[in-house]
Motif scaffolding. Structure first.
Motif, PDB file in Angstrom:
ATOM      1  N   LYS A  21       0.767  -1.494   0.435  1.00  0.00           N
ATOM      2  CA  LYS A  21      -0.061  -0.029  -0.584  1.00  0.00           C
ATOM      3  C   LYS A  21       0.992   1.094  -0.214  1.00  0.00           C
ATOM      4  N   LYS A  22       1.970   1.291   0.857  1.00  0.00           N
ATOM      5  CA  LYS A  22       3.004   2.689   0.653  1.00  0.00           C
ATOM      6  C   LYS A  22       3.165   2.825  -0.514  1.00  0.00           C
ATOM      7  N   PHE A  23       4.016   1.501  -0.893  1.00  0.00           N
ATOM      8  CA  PHE A  23       4.703   2.403  -2.270  1.00  0.00           C
ATOM      9  C   PHE A  23       4.008   1.202  -3.255  1.00  0.00           C
ATOM     10  N   SER A  24       2.458   1.736  -3.468  1.00  0.00           N
ATOM     11  CA  SER A  24       1.792   1.495  -4.423  1.00  0.00           C
ATOM     12  C   SER A  24       1.189   2.561  -5.815  1.00  0.00           C
ATOM     13  N   ASP A  25       2.442   3.545  -5.687  1.00  0.00           N
ATOM     14  CA  ASP A  25       2.524   4.321  -6.866  1.00  0.00           C
ATOM     15  C   ASP A  25       3.219   3.678  -7.524  1.00  0.00           C
ATOM     16  N   SER A  26       2.784   2.838  -8.689  1.00  0.00           N
ATOM     17  CA  SER A  26       3.800   1.925  -9.784  1.00  0.00           C
ATOM     18  C   SER A  26       4.579   3.073 -10.940  1.00  0.00           C
ATOM     19  N   GLY A  27       4.148   4.575 -10.879  1.00  0.00           N
ATOM     20  CA  GLY A  27       4.501   5.109 -11.607  1.00  0.00           C
ATOM     21  C   GLY A  27       5.702   5.901 -10.972  1.00  0.00           C
TER      22      GLY A  27
END
Length: 201
Positions: A21-27
């Protein structure tokens, strides 16, 4: 992207869900499983996908108890070599302190991750006559600037018998540096945060 310390979804059941969840920004982030062969610990690497930051976060979770226990969270940067060395010596992780998945631990580890993510840090080495005397880490933790001594080279040759003299040696070294400022040089390696303030990429 919620990396600033406000992990609000308390429906999460364990550290593995917290991590993704914390590092969910795959961009922005690349999250890789780097060691699944260990019988007890699952290890993940978190990096930026672009060249904005060379910092790497290592997130280690115990496989038992459904990922509800953390082993360690460390972070590395090639421009912070003394800090990297210290991390590699830390083979015991959190030693079970504050590693159980609950609201208090989430808040604590959000703050810890804010160092590489939001604030960055400084590795400061003091040289006297071109020889390194001491290295300190400077970062923000719990809302305060903290200075952590990593290496104090002037104490390296002192054995246990000389332990009572350590305060005198520290005082003398401090005085020597103060009195001979022209012989003192400071190397400050400033490690910029992975995303910057307020979640900016």
């Amino acid at each position: 992207m919620d990396v600033s310390g406000n992990t609000q979804d308390r429906l999460m059941k364990n550290w593995k869900e917290y991590l993704f969840k914390k590092f969910s920004d795959s961009g922005i982030f690349q999250v890789d499983l780097v060691d699944n062969e260990d019988e007890f610990i699952e290890t993940y690497s978190i990096k930026r996908k672009d060249s904005h930051s060379n910092t790497e976060i290592i997130f280690e979770i115990f496989k038992s108890d459904n990922y509800t226990e953390l082993f360690n969270i460390t972070f590395y940067n090639p421009d912070s070599p003394i800090h990297n060395e210290e991390n590699k010596l830390d083979i015991h992780g959190f030693d079970g302190q504050g590693s159980t998945f609950n609201d208090e631990s989430i808040e604590h580890h959000d703050d810890w991750l804010n160092i590489p993510l939001i604030h960055g840090w400084t590795e400061k080495t003091t040289f006297y006559k071109d020889s390194p005397v001491k290295t300190e880490l400077i970062w923000i933790q719990n809302g305060k600037t903290v200075e952590i001594p990593l290496k104090q080279n002037y104490l390296d040759n002192l054995g246990c018998l000389f332990f009572p003299f350590v305060p005198i040696v520290i005082w003398w070294t401090h005085l020597k540096l103060k009195m001979n400022k022209d012989e003192v040089k400071i190397d400050q390696r400033i490690i910029k945060p992975m995303i910057g303030h307020e979640g900016q990429a």
